[in-house]
Design a protein around this motif. Structure first.
Motif, PDB file in Angstrom:
ATOM      1  N   MET A  65       0.835  -1.193   0.000  1.00 16.94           N
ATOM      2  CA  MET A  65       0.000   0.000   0.000  1.00 16.94           C
ATOM      3  C   MET A  65       0.875   1.250   0.000  1.00 16.94           C
ATOM      4  N   ARG A  89      -2.554   5.139   1.591  1.00 20.14           N
ATOM      5  CA  ARG A  89      -2.855   4.860   2.993  1.00 20.14           C
ATOM      6  C   ARG A  89      -3.366   6.119   3.700  1.00 20.14           C
ATOM      7  N   ASP A 113      -6.968   6.545   5.386  1.00 19.93           N
ATOM      8  CA  ASP A 113      -7.059   6.951   6.790  1.00 19.93           C
ATOM      9  C   ASP A 113      -7.944   8.187   6.931  1.00 19.93           C
TER      10      ASP A 113
END
Length: 294
Positions: free
Chosen positions: A281, A286, A290
């Motif tokens: 990833m 990411r 998030d």
């Protein structure tokens, strides 16, 4: 294989992708002669011709295509590993490429992407908005968007928003003097704006009430392939339109569109961002995921 061939493999993949020595050289920041020398040396080392060259074109040979099938995923993994190793959380950079349906781009992804790049100005987000499904791995996208009900099992999915609900709407000018539908079968007495999928098929309106679910093949002379155009046509009195509730909230609030069969309009699993579970990833992806979870 000679380890000296490793840089040449990357150059070969670039030439094959761009179908041009000159374009590959420009993208790699090296001379055309350096590209040509690398390819010639790689072919000599492997003992096989990888690129078919003419005065007008460059294309992989059969051996070149077989090599690319294994080489491109490996090069992508190396690039991702380097990006992960060198990433700094406070200075995210890079391009995120998304393949999404146009309705998802309009309703959820563009607002989320706009907020993300304000926070991370070093990031670029490239959104390909079209309704046909794409192989995001084969075509080099970082992630895609689909309904939660249509995701492959080897994908990781993250919700982008709440459950969506359908709405059947029409302009007051269309409804004037007509009996409003109160059950799905009443749609056969109305002019409906039909929707064509990217694959060519026509959408059958999905209705549900309690445990009862029906699909209705509606009739009407206007067929469109874009939600915004369908809403515009409904506003002009072209007939009944089946769209997402969120797409016509403002028009219903100010009376430009009126709703019918509300008790038969079902909810759908909301849009989900999805990406491969077997790939490293990237830090920028990411961070985007998030931000969705927050």
């Amino acid at each position: 294989m000679n380890r000296a061939d490793l840089p040449a493999l990357s150059i070969f993949a670039s030439v094959a992708a761009r179908r041009s020595f000159r374009r590959a050289a420009r993208d790699l920041g090296i001379s055309v002669s350096a590209v040509s020398h690398a390819i010639t040396g790689l072919e000599a080392s492997l003992g096989v011709r990888l690129l078919a060259r003419t005065t007008r074109s460059v294309a992989p040979t059969e051996a070149g295509r077989r090599l690319l099938d294994r080489l491109e995923p490996a090069l992508a993994s190396i690039a991702e590993a380097i990006e992960i190793a060198t990433a700094q959380e406070d200075r995210l950079t890079g391009i995120l490429r998304f393949s999404v349906p146009r309705s998802a781009a309009e309703m959820v992804l563009v607002p989320l992407a706009s907020a993300f790049i304000r926070t991370h100005p070093g990031v670029e987000i490239d959104i390909r908005a079209e309704d046909g499904f794409r192989d995001i791995v084969a075509e080099g996208f970082d992630a895609g968007v689909r309904f939660g009900e249509s995701l492959e099992q080897d994908m990781i999915a993250v919700p982008l928003g709440p459950t969506l609900r359908a709405a059947i709407v029409a302009a007051p000018s269309y409804l004037a003097g007509r009996s409003r539908p109160v059950a799905p079968q009443d749609l056969h007495d109305h002019v409906c704006i039909r929707r064509r999928f990217a694959g060519g098929g026509l959408y059958r309106w999905e209705l549900g009430k309690g445990d009862e679910a029906v699909e209705v093949t509606v009739a009407g002379g206007l067929i469109l392939d874009d939600d915004r155009l369908i809403v515009d046509a409904a506003l002009q009195g072209a007939g009944l339109a089946y769209v997402f509730e969120a797409q016509v909230a403002a028009e219903m609030a100010d009376g430009r569109l009126e709703r019918v069969l509300e008790d038969w309009c079902p909810g759908f699993p909301g849009f989900h961002l999805y990406y491969p579970s077997r790939r490293l990833m990237r830090p920028v992806l990411r961070a985007f995921v998030d931000s969705l979870k927050r």
